[in-house]
Design a protein around this motif. Structure first.
Motif, PDB file in Angstrom:
ATOM      1  N   ASP A   9      22.992  23.563  -4.158  1.00  0.00           N
ATOM      2  CA  ASP A   9      24.130  23.941  -4.998  1.00  0.00           C
ATOM      3  C   ASP A   9      24.066  23.290  -6.372  1.00  0.00           C
ATOM      4  O   ASP A   9      24.546  23.851  -7.341  1.00  0.00           O
ATOM      5  N   LEU A  10      23.498  22.104  -6.452  1.00  0.00           N
ATOM      6  CA  LEU A  10      23.403  21.397  -7.727  1.00  0.00           C
ATOM      7  C   LEU A  10      22.078  21.717  -8.401  1.00  0.00           C
ATOM      8  O   LEU A  10      21.030  21.703  -7.757  1.00  0.00           O
ATOM      9  N   PRO A  11      22.111  21.980  -9.694  1.00  0.00           N
ATOM     10  CA  PRO A  11      20.853  22.302 -10.381  1.00  0.00           C
ATOM     11  C   PRO A  11      19.979  21.074 -10.566  1.00  0.00           C
ATOM     12  O   PRO A  11      20.486  19.956 -10.686  1.00  0.00           O
ATOM     13  N   PRO A  12      18.668  21.263 -10.585  1.00  0.00           N
ATOM     14  CA  PRO A  12      17.791  20.164 -10.963  1.00  0.00           C
ATOM     15  C   PRO A  12      18.112  19.759 -12.402  1.00  0.00           C
ATOM     16  O   PRO A  12      18.602  20.580 -13.183  1.00  0.00           O
ATOM     17  N   ASP A  82      14.783  26.009 -14.766  1.00  0.00           N
ATOM     18  CA  ASP A  82      14.785  27.458 -15.006  1.00  0.00           C
ATOM     19  C   ASP A  82      14.728  28.238 -13.700  1.00  0.00           C
ATOM     20  O   ASP A  82      15.401  29.263 -13.550  1.00  0.00           O
ATOM     21  N   GLY A  83      13.911  27.767 -12.765  1.00  0.00           N
ATOM     22  CA  GLY A  83      13.803  28.441 -11.473  1.00  0.00           C
ATOM     23  C   GLY A  83      15.126  28.455 -10.729  1.00  0.00           C
ATOM     24  O   GLY A  83      15.523  29.471 -10.138  1.00  0.00           O
ATOM     25  N   TRP A  84      15.824  27.318 -10.757  1.00  0.00           N
ATOM     26  CA  TRP A  84      17.122  27.235 -10.100  1.00  0.00           C
ATOM     27  C   TRP A  84      18.113  28.212 -10.738  1.00  0.00           C
ATOM     28  O   TRP A  84      18.819  28.933 -10.043  1.00  0.00           O
ATOM     29  N   ARG A  85      18.149  28.215 -12.074  1.00  0.00           N
ATOM     30  CA  ARG A  85      19.073  29.115 -12.776  1.00  0.00           C
ATOM     31  C   ARG A  85      18.758  30.580 -12.465  1.00  0.00           C
ATOM     32  O   ARG A  85      19.667  31.384 -12.237  1.00  0.00           O
TER      33      ARG A  85
END
Length: 98
Positions: A9-12, A82-85
């Motif tokens: 749930d939390l972005p890197p 970027d991958g997470w987003r």
């Protein structure tokens, strides 16, 4: 089921966050001093530190030469962020199609 970093749930952290929260205090540098060392415009550094600008290959190389972390480290942080987003955007788009 295996979860990867993009399932959290939390972005890197964004590279700008690492610079702002960890690197600058550790080096006891102010933003304008780092901008001068990097030969960047103060605005460009401010945008990176405020996470409004992604780190580029050129920026990563300059950071590596200036503060000692590898360019791969900085680019890896950006890729994870970027991958997470992208995953979050895809999830949102998929959920509206269901």
């Amino acid at each position: 089921m295996f979860k990867d970093i993009y399932d959290c749930d939390l972005p890197p952290p964004h590279p700008g966050e690492i610079l702002r929260e960890d690197v600058l205090p550790h080096l006891r540098l102010k933003r304008d001093a780092l901008a001068r060392r990097l030969k960047w415009r103060a605005q460009d550094l401010a945008e990176l530190l405020s996470e409004r600008r992604p780190i580029t290959q050129e920026m990563a190389v300059q950071l590596a030469a200036t503060i000692g972390q590898s360019a791969r480290f900085w680019l890896g942080l950006q890729a994870q962020h970027d991958g997470w987003r992208s995953r979050q955007i895809a999830r949102a788009a998929y959920s509206t199609m269901s």
